[in-house]
Design a protein around this motif. Structure first.
Motif, mmCIF file in Angstrom:
data_model
loop_
_atom_site.group_PDB
_atom_site.id
_atom_site.type_symbol
_atom_site.label_atom_id
_atom_site.label_comp_id
_atom_site.label_asym_id
_atom_site.label_seq_id
_atom_site.Cartn_x
_atom_site.Cartn_y
_atom_site.Cartn_z
ATOM 1 N N THR A 62 30.358 -43.086 19.254
ATOM 2 C CA THR A 62 29.176 -42.484 18.637
ATOM 3 C C THR A 62 29.408 -41.012 18.330
ATOM 4 O O THR A 62 29.049 -40.505 17.254
ATOM 5 N N ALA A 63 30.032 -40.326 19.295
ATOM 6 C CA ALA A 63 30.282 -38.888 19.107
ATOM 7 C C ALA A 63 31.224 -38.635 17.941
ATOM 8 O O ALA A 63 31.107 -37.605 17.255
ATOM 9 N N LEU A 64 32.155 -39.567 17.685
ATOM 10 C CA LEU A 64 33.112 -39.377 16.596
ATOM 11 C C LEU A 64 32.401 -39.325 15.248
ATOM 12 O O LEU A 64 32.757 -38.530 14.370
ATOM 13 N N VAL A 65 31.390 -40.173 15.079
ATOM 14 C CA VAL A 65 30.615 -40.158 13.828
ATOM 15 C C VAL A 65 29.974 -38.788 13.636
ATOM 16 O O VAL A 65 30.029 -38.200 12.547
ATOM 17 N N TRP A 66 29.364 -38.268 14.699
ATOM 18 C CA TRP A 66 28.724 -36.952 14.619
ATOM 19 C C TRP A 66 29.753 -35.843 14.425
ATOM 20 O O TRP A 66 29.514 -34.890 13.675
ATOM 21 N N ALA A 67 30.888 -35.962 15.116
ATOM 22 C CA ALA A 67 31.923 -34.932 15.001
ATOM 23 C C ALA A 67 32.410 -34.814 13.567
ATOM 24 O O ALA A 67 32.560 -33.704 13.034
ATOM 25 N N ARG A 68 32.669 -35.949 12.925
ATOM 26 C CA ARG A 68 33.120 -35.925 11.532
ATOM 27 C C ARG A 68 32.056 -35.298 10.639
ATOM 28 O O ARG A 68 32.359 -34.524 9.728
ATOM 29 N N ARG A 69 30.801 -35.635 10.895
ATOM 30 C CA ARG A 69 29.717 -35.106 10.068
ATOM 31 C C ARG A 69 29.585 -33.593 10.251
ATOM 32 O O ARG A 69 29.462 -32.842 9.287
ATOM 33 N N ILE A 70 29.620 -33.142 11.509
ATOM 34 C CA ILE A 70 29.433 -31.716 11.799
ATOM 35 C C ILE A 70 30.599 -30.898 11.253
ATOM 36 O O ILE A 70 30.408 -29.855 10.613
ATOM 37 N N VAL A 71 31.835 -31.359 11.505
ATOM 38 C CA VAL A 71 33.010 -30.633 11.011
ATOM 39 C C VAL A 71 33.033 -30.643 9.485
ATOM 40 O O VAL A 71 33.356 -29.631 8.847
ATOM 41 N N GLY A 72 32.685 -31.785 8.889
ATOM 42 C CA GLY A 72 32.628 -31.856 7.426
ATOM 43 C C GLY A 72 31.596 -30.889 6.857
ATOM 44 O O GLY A 72 31.856 -30.204 5.855
ATOM 45 N N ASP A 73 30.428 -30.805 7.500
ATOM 46 C CA ASP A 73 29.398 -29.871 7.039
ATOM 47 C C ASP A 73 29.865 -28.426 7.185
ATOM 48 O O ASP A 73 29.596 -27.583 6.315
ATOM 49 N N ALA A 74 30.548 -28.132 8.296
ATOM 50 C CA ALA A 74 31.035 -26.765 8.510
ATOM 51 C C ALA A 74 32.069 -26.387 7.457
ATOM 52 O O ALA A 74 32.057 -25.266 6.930
ATOM 53 N N ARG A 75 32.955 -27.329 7.140
ATOM 54 C CA ARG A 75 33.944 -27.048 6.095
ATOM 55 C C ARG A 75 33.265 -26.851 4.759
ATOM 56 O O ARG A 75 33.666 -26.001 3.956
ATOM 57 N N GLN A 76 32.221 -27.653 4.503
ATOM 58 C CA GLN A 76 31.510 -27.511 3.231
ATOM 59 C C GLN A 76 30.827 -26.150 3.151
ATOM 60 O O GLN A 76 30.812 -25.511 2.085
ATOM 61 N N LEU A 77 30.274 -25.699 4.272
ATOM 62 C CA LEU A 77 29.650 -24.374 4.293
ATOM 63 C C LEU A 77 30.670 -23.293 3.951
ATOM 64 O O LEU A 77 30.397 -22.402 3.139
ATOM 65 N N ARG A 78 31.872 -23.388 4.534
ATOM 66 C CA ARG A 78 32.907 -22.401 4.235
ATOM 67 C C ARG A 78 33.302 -22.450 2.769
ATOM 68 O O ARG A 78 33.512 -21.410 2.131
ATOM 69 N N GLU A 79 33.396 -23.684 2.224
ATOM 70 C CA GLU A 79 33.740 -23.827 0.806
ATOM 71 C C GLU A 79 32.666 -23.213 -0.085
ATOM 72 O O GLU A 79 32.970 -22.553 -1.085
ATOM 73 N N GLU A 80 31.409 -23.450 0.267
ATOM 74 C CA GLU A 80 30.300 -22.894 -0.522
ATOM 75 C C GLU A 80 30.353 -21.362 -0.515
ATOM 76 O O GLU A 80 30.175 -20.712 -1.552
ATOM 77 N N MET A 81 30.600 -20.780 0.649
ATOM 78 C CA MET A 81 30.634 -19.322 0.754
ATOM 79 C C MET A 81 31.842 -18.751 0.012
ATOM 80 O O MET A 81 31.756 -17.689 -0.607
ATOM 81 N N ARG A 82 32.980 -19.449 0.080
ATOM 82 C CA ARG A 82 34.155 -18.985 -0.654
ATOM 83 C C ARG A 82 33.894 -19.037 -2.154
ATOM 84 O O ARG A 82 34.316 -18.151 -2.910
#
Length: 295
Positions: A62-82
């Protein structure tokens, strides 16, 4: 917590603490400490461990699903800011089925002309590996089949429909013909992609519908090997039209269309399902739409 979630995703992906640590460029003790700290923060055991990795616990799954989502969102945030700071830039990682590598190169070249600050890494992988790499955040997008086997929830942009060509030597009895039936290849010495490739499974199905059991004398996960084998003589192969025409350029081989056994399969760009996509992925999907020859 983001760094620890990255460690957890790597462990789940590699199924081995040593390989996971190596993939992240850290030591194994640092990785083990990070996983233990994550478990303490979440209050559950995530990984079965003894002398070696023993798999994820139910809580870990269960945690793996959330981990992928959270890390993916964090990467997307960095991409948006860049993007806000620099415009489209960075590196786009693509995993591509071998028969679509020419399309990947064309897409990257066209995209690069418009967005010169974006770099590409293009990897040749099976369709199953592509989906796994997307899930594990190892690549940003892929090019694969869209309608032959289940893909899960992804964004797609069709590029073309796959039409097959027989590749044979210039002196082959098939050379110069307008078309060849799949049934006519009974007993021919074939060189084909390996059975783990979805392209091979489609080809096998086409042969089966024609009542033929293909005899693969040489199998490879490289289309270059298949073309070189035909050029040296003794074998014929079956490749999608675009890949066959590109690889056959300047070589002493003939290309003959294979009669359609049924509907042609769609190949296209796939990306993780996210709304909105990162600016780079959104631009890539638009570029693919502009190149599409899907009919």
């Amino acid at each position: 917590m983001l760094d620890k979630l990255e460690m957890f995703i790597a462990v789940a992906r590699e199924e081995h603490f040593g390989r996971a640590a190596e993939s992240l460029g850290i030591t194994q003790p640092s990785l083990s400490t990070g996983i233990k700290q994550l478990e303490e923060q979440l209050g559950v055991q995530l990984v079965f461990r003894g002398s070696r990795y023993g798999g994820l616990t139910p809580e870990g799954q269960t945690a793996l699903v959330w981990a992928r989502r959270i890390v993916g969102d964090a990467r997307q945030l960095r991409e948006e800011m860049r993007f806000k700071r620099e415009g489209l830039s960075g590196r786009l990682r693509l995993a591509v089925i071998p028969t679509a590598l020419t399309w990947a190169a064309w897409l990257a070249a066209r995209f690069g002309e418009k967005h010169p600050n974006v770099r590409f890494t293009i990897l040749s992988r099976t369709s199953v590996e592509i989906l796994s790499m997307l899930d594990n955040l190892e690549v940003d997008a892929g090019i694969s089949y869209l309608d032959n086997e289940p893909m899960g929830r992804v964004s797609t942009q069709p590029l073309y429909r796959e039409r097959f060509m027989l590749v044979c030597a210039k002196d082959s009895p098939f050379a110069g013909r307008d078309s060849v039936g799949w049934g006519e290849l009974r007993g021919e010495r074939l060189c084909l992609l390996t059975p783990d490739m979805q392209n091979r499974r489609i080809i096998n199905r086409n042969f089966a519908e024609a009542g033929v059991e293909p005899e693969a004398w040489i199998e490879s996960n490289s289309t270059v090997v298949l073309m070189a084998t035909v050029e040296r003589g003794g074998c014929v192969t079956v490749l999608p039209e675009d890949s066959a025409r590109f690889l056959a350029s300047g070589k002493a081989v003939s290309l003959v269309p294979l009669e359609k056994p049924g509907p042609a399969h769609s190949v296209g760009l796939i990306a993780p399902w996210r709304e909105p996509h990162t600016p780079v992925l959104d631009a890539m999907l638009r570029a693919a739409r502009g190149m599409s020859r899907h009919d």
